[in-house]
Motif scaffolding. Structure first.
Motif, PDB file in Angstrom:
ATOM      1  N   THR A  99       0.667  -1.142  -0.004  1.00 58.95           N
ATOM      2  CA  THR A  99      -0.106   0.047  -0.274  1.00 58.95           C
ATOM      3  C   THR A  99       0.934   1.188   0.144  1.00 58.95           C
ATOM      4  OG1 THR A  99      -0.307   0.383   2.410  1.00 58.95           O
ATOM      5  CG2 THR A  99      -1.727  -1.318   1.381  1.00 58.95           C
ATOM      6  N   ASN A 100       0.371   2.436  -0.411  1.00 60.34           N
ATOM      7  CA  ASN A 100       0.918   3.716  -0.241  1.00 60.34           C
ATOM      8  C   ASN A 100       0.129   4.820  -0.315  1.00 60.34           C
ATOM      9  OD1 ASN A 100       1.338   5.167  -3.363  1.00 60.34           O
ATOM     10  ND2 ASN A 100      -0.084   3.418  -3.306  1.00 60.34           N
ATOM     11  N   PHE A 101       0.726   5.907  -0.230  1.00 63.32           N
ATOM     12  CA  PHE A 101      -0.110   7.213  -0.245  1.00 63.32           C
ATOM     13  C   PHE A 101       0.371   8.151  -1.371  1.00 63.32           C
ATOM     14  CE2 PHE A 101       0.665   7.084   4.586  1.00 63.32           C
ATOM     15  CZ  PHE A 101      -0.641   6.292   4.920  1.00 63.32           C
ATOM     16  N   PRO A 102      -0.310   7.956  -2.705  1.00 62.57           N
ATOM     17  CA  PRO A 102      -0.001   8.743  -3.597  1.00 62.57           C
ATOM     18  C   PRO A 102      -0.079   9.985  -3.852  1.00 62.57           C
ATOM     19  CG  PRO A 102      -2.166   7.506  -3.905  1.00 62.57           C
ATOM     20  CD  PRO A 102      -1.556   7.294  -2.677  1.00 62.57           C
ATOM     21  N   THR A 103       0.630  10.646  -4.656  1.00 61.33           N
ATOM     22  CA  THR A 103       0.472  12.257  -4.683  1.00 61.33           C
ATOM     23  C   THR A 103       0.752  12.647  -6.123  1.00 61.33           C
ATOM     24  OG1 THR A 103       3.125  12.442  -4.324  1.00 61.33           O
ATOM     25  CG2 THR A 103       1.661  12.950  -2.503  1.00 61.33           C
ATOM     26  N   LYS A 104       0.486  13.980  -6.468  1.00 64.53           N
ATOM     27  CA  LYS A 104       0.480  14.343  -7.777  1.00 64.53           C
ATOM     28  C   LYS A 104       1.853  14.252  -8.492  1.00 64.53           C
ATOM     29  CE  LYS A 104      -1.675  17.969 -10.852  1.00 64.53           C
ATOM     30  NZ  LYS A 104      -2.193  19.206 -10.897  1.00 64.53           N
TER      31      LYS A 104
END
Length: 285
Positions: free
Chosen positions: A235-240
């Motif tokens: 899992t991850n925390f995506p950003t622009k």
């Protein structure tokens, strides 16, 4: 744990493709401190001093309780916001809108067991892995393999579940897609589907919330026909894509929280084994 409650705003958001205008703000203990010094300088967010988080309820990874982010990833992200002296603004929406909202700049990041995948890496910047989340199968037959899966009747899965394309190839019209875990488990309870494919943690929480007599949860055995069973999802925390400053800060904060044992402690709090907090080398499904 208190019963999970959706706000009226979140109910309105269900089934929509885009995020709604409804939101709620949560803040960590550091965000209001005048002497708070962020771990990284120069972070750019949509609203200065605020981390806008696209959110759909996906316990035990992410949910809102008493106006605060909870769940394994919810608490990790709150710690990151505290480290960076940022308040959190939670903007609810349908699961299908989460990645798009980050891609188009309507949210700084999102959470809810989003796997690192090649397809997502092309539209958003993927963070350092947070935890691993093996794919599981909930059924009354004790099915554990892809072969077992193909012999079942109708099977449910979330609209945004990684591997939906592979599941469609395996099951054809027998695969039924759902916007929420609650919806698919309601159909499972009613006998309209015979099994559900979803992440192991979400399976534990959902089956406890909506029990089905005789149902079992099994981690699906590795099979190349369902690639996320071979390379376990991270899992991850995506950003622009072009917001490297925020993305790199999140990467380094995750490493800090992993190294000091915070992620492992949070994982155990929500019933996971501490080992999931050590996901190893980043991969792409």
């Amino acid at each position: 744990m208190k019963a999970l409650k959706r706000t009226a705003c979140a109910i309105l958001a269900a089934g929509m493709i885009a995020l709604t205008g409804c939101s709620s703000t949560t803040s960590g203990h550091q965000t209001n401190a005048t002497n708070c010094k962020p771990a990284h300088d120069g972070i750019q967010t949509i609203t200065p001093g605020v981390l806008t988080v696209a959110h759909y309820e996906y316990p035990p990874f992410a949910y809102v309780e008493d106006g605060k982010l909870k769940g394994l990833e919810g608490e990790v992200l709150q710690k990151i916001a505290d480290m960076e002296c940022l308040k959190i603004n939670v903007v609810p929406g349908d699961s299908a809108a989460m990645i798009t909202s980050v891609q188009t700049g309507r949210a700084d990041t999102t959470l809810g067991s989003w796997y690192r995948t090649k397809a997502r890496s092309e539209v958003v910047r993927l963070s350092e892995p947070v935890v691993t989340s093996p794919l599981a199968l909930v059924s009354k037959t004790g099915a554990t393999t892809v072969d077992d899966l193909t012999k079942l009747g109708s099977v449910g899965a979330g609209q945004a579940l990684v591997g939906v394309g592979e599941l469609k190839s395996l099951l054809g019209d027998r695969l039924k897609l759902y916007p929420t875990n609650d919806a698919e488990f309601a159909d499972f309870q009613a006998g309209r589907i015979q099994a559900i494919v979803l992440g192991y943690g979400a399976a534990i929480t959902s089956l406890k919330k909506q029990p089905v007599e005789g149902a079992e949860i099994k981690i699906i055995e590795a099979d190349s026909r369902l690639s996320s069973t071979v390379n376990v999802g991270q899992t991850n925390f995506p950003t622009k894509l072009n917001n490297n400053g925020l993305g790199q800060a999140i990467d380094e904060d995750i490493k800090t929280l992993r190294n000091d044992g915070a992620i492992a402690d949070i994982a155990k709090k929500y019933g996971f084994q501490a080992e999931i907090a050590d996901p190893g080398t980043p991969n792409l499904l």
